[in-house]
Enzyme design. Structure first.
Site, PDB file in Angstrom:
ATOM      1  N   LYS A 322      14.842  28.625  70.282  1.00 22.61           N
ATOM      2  CA  LYS A 322      15.519  29.738  69.626  1.00 22.61           C
ATOM      3  C   LYS A 322      15.897  30.789  70.670  1.00 22.61           C
ATOM      4  O   LYS A 322      15.064  31.186  71.486  1.00 22.61           O
ATOM      5  CB  LYS A 322      14.616  30.361  68.559  1.00 22.61           C
ATOM      6  CG  LYS A 322      14.383  29.469  67.356  1.00 22.61           C
ATOM      7  CD  LYS A 322      13.492  30.137  66.324  1.00 22.61           C
ATOM      8  CE  LYS A 322      14.159  31.353  65.726  1.00 22.61           C
ATOM      9  NZ  LYS A 322      13.320  31.950  64.661  1.00 22.61           N
ATOM     10  N   GLU A 328      11.109  35.681  68.859  1.00 22.25           N
ATOM     11  CA  GLU A 328      11.830  34.701  68.040  1.00 22.25           C
ATOM     12  C   GLU A 328      11.230  33.300  68.157  1.00 22.25           C
ATOM     13  O   GLU A 328      11.334  32.497  67.243  1.00 22.25           O
ATOM     14  CB  GLU A 328      13.303  34.652  68.437  1.00 22.25           C
ATOM     15  CG  GLU A 328      14.088  35.903  68.112  1.00 22.25           C
ATOM     16  CD  GLU A 328      14.263  36.115  66.613  1.00 22.25           C
ATOM     17  OE1 GLU A 328      14.008  35.172  65.842  1.00 22.25           O
ATOM     18  OE2 GLU A 328      14.636  37.216  66.216  1.00 22.25           O
TER      19      GLU A 328
END
Length: 402
Positions: A322, A328
């Site tokens: 990601k 994240e």
């Protein structure tokens, strides 16, 4: 080699019990993302999901490998249709083909109960996307009706909290004026079809955006004094419930007081960059562990005490591919090898270590958005993360309660 891998995962499942078992709670689900090149096969994910007692899984596509692996498992699935497919899905024929291939073909072995069409579409401020949203939802629902599946599969879409103009106090919750027209169309669809309103809510973003003003105890469900909504006299001791009730208030202001609200994403990262305050294993443990304990009490929010929130924790695994900040890639309850990312501290009588309270010197108007898988290519079966919108539009500081 395959036998050794199976044995390894069996050992991991046994070790998970030390950390997590059992955490089964009514209406708790998990988001299963796959933006990574090191995740276990779907077949090996099944026992991991079952080991933590989760009975609902949210996919960001309709990956046939996952649906096949979970066949006859009893696990309910919410599957996704990506933003990039909305324009195509306006065509009823395309929608029917998609439903036949991605829903009907897997029933009844896979327990698919919901399709979310698009993710956080309205906070992209892209008229092409927003103009296609409701027509795509209608086409998919019509396809389900034509195939006799509409009684078992609902159609909805997921929103970020960025659709709110005002979120604190909760009783003042209101949608952005520029989105009222399109939201009214969406809400009318929900009411007619009996589908839930989905919200992605992340108190983490509110804390990250202003750690000096936002109480960490308030966002982590830790003991604290909480705040009172002056209009309703309701007491709030955690930010998530305040956010949810702001959504309920916004819905009521448009005449949709009884529409069910489900939390399609919420979570806390166990690792982040230097400027990502609070992204630690201990805070992730507190947020998710306390949330699970709170949900085990089968109580709703202060404004809707009898509501069933159907919360989906984000996420099952850390995902190494990601893009974006370090956080994240570190929302997972599990590492890619199947071991827990941290101990939730939940014991076998469904109590989390430490007491649960919630929120104190509550701070302000958390209009944060969420992490999201915002574009999905059904042609390749891969998810493409475009980004997340973090909207801290206005920080309405309130007096700290002593």
């Amino acid at each position: 080699m395959e036998l050794m891998r199976i044995f390894s995962y069996a050992s991991i499942i046994l070790s998970i019990s030390v950390y997590l078992l059992p955490i089964m709670v009514n209406s708790i689900g998990i988001n299963y993302g796959q933006i990574a090149d090191n995740l276990p096969s779907p077949e090996n994910v099944v026992p991991i999901v079952k080991s933590i007692g989760v009975t609902k899984v949210k996919l960001y596509d309709a990956d046939p490998r996952v649906l096949g692996a979970f066949a006859n498992s009893g696990v309910e699935f919410m599957i996704g249709l990506g933003n990039g497919d909305l324009e195509k899905m306006r065509d009823p024929n395309n929608a029917q083909d998609w439903v036949k291939q991605n829903v009907q073909a897997h029933l009844p072995d896979a327990k698919i109960t919901c399709i979310f069409v698009g993710n956080e579409v309205l906070t992209f401020n892209d008229t092409n996307l927003s103009d296609n949203l409701v027509p795509a939802m209608q086409s998919v629902h019509t396809a389900l009706v034509n195939l006799g599946l509409d009684k078992q599969v609902t159609v909805t879409t997921a929103h970020s909290l960025g659709i709110l103009q005002t979120s604190f106090p909760p009783s003042a919750g209101a949608f952005r004026e520029d989105l009222v027209d399109i939201l009214s169309q969406t809400l009318s669809f929900h009411q007619k079809t009996g589908s839930p309103f989905l919200i992605n809510a992340y108190p983490f973003f509110a804390y990250k955006g202003n750690p000096k003003q936002v109480s960490l105890d308030f966002v982590l469900f830790q003991p604290n004094q909480g705040v009172i909504d002056p209009a309703t006299n309701l007491h709030y001791d955690n930010m998530l419930y305040a956010q949810i009730d702001a959504v309920y208030s916004a819905l009521a202001s448009l005449g949709y007081k009884k529409l069910p609200v489900h939390i399609s994403e919420t979570g806390w990262p166990s690792k982040g960059d230097e400027d990502e305050a609070g992204a630690t294993p201990d805070n992730a443990k507190k947020y998710n562990g306390n949330l699970i304990k709170l949900m085990s009490q089968n109580a709703g929010t202060p404004l809707r005490p009898d509501s069933d929130l159907n919360i989906y924790v984000f996420a099952l695994f850390n995902e190494n591919m990601k893009p974006g900040p370090t956080s994240e890639r570190n929302y997972g309850l599990f590492k890619p090898d199947g071991t827990p990312a941290y101990a939730l501290g939940v014991t076998n009588n469904n109590t989390a270590s430490g007491s649960i309270g919630n929120g104190v010197t509550m701070p302000f108007s958390p209009t944060s958005s969420s992490t999201g898988y915002l574009s999905i290519s059904s042609a390749t079966g891969r998810r493409k993360f475009v980004g997340h919108a973090l909207m801290m539009a206005s920080l309405l500081l309130i007096t700290t309660l002593v």
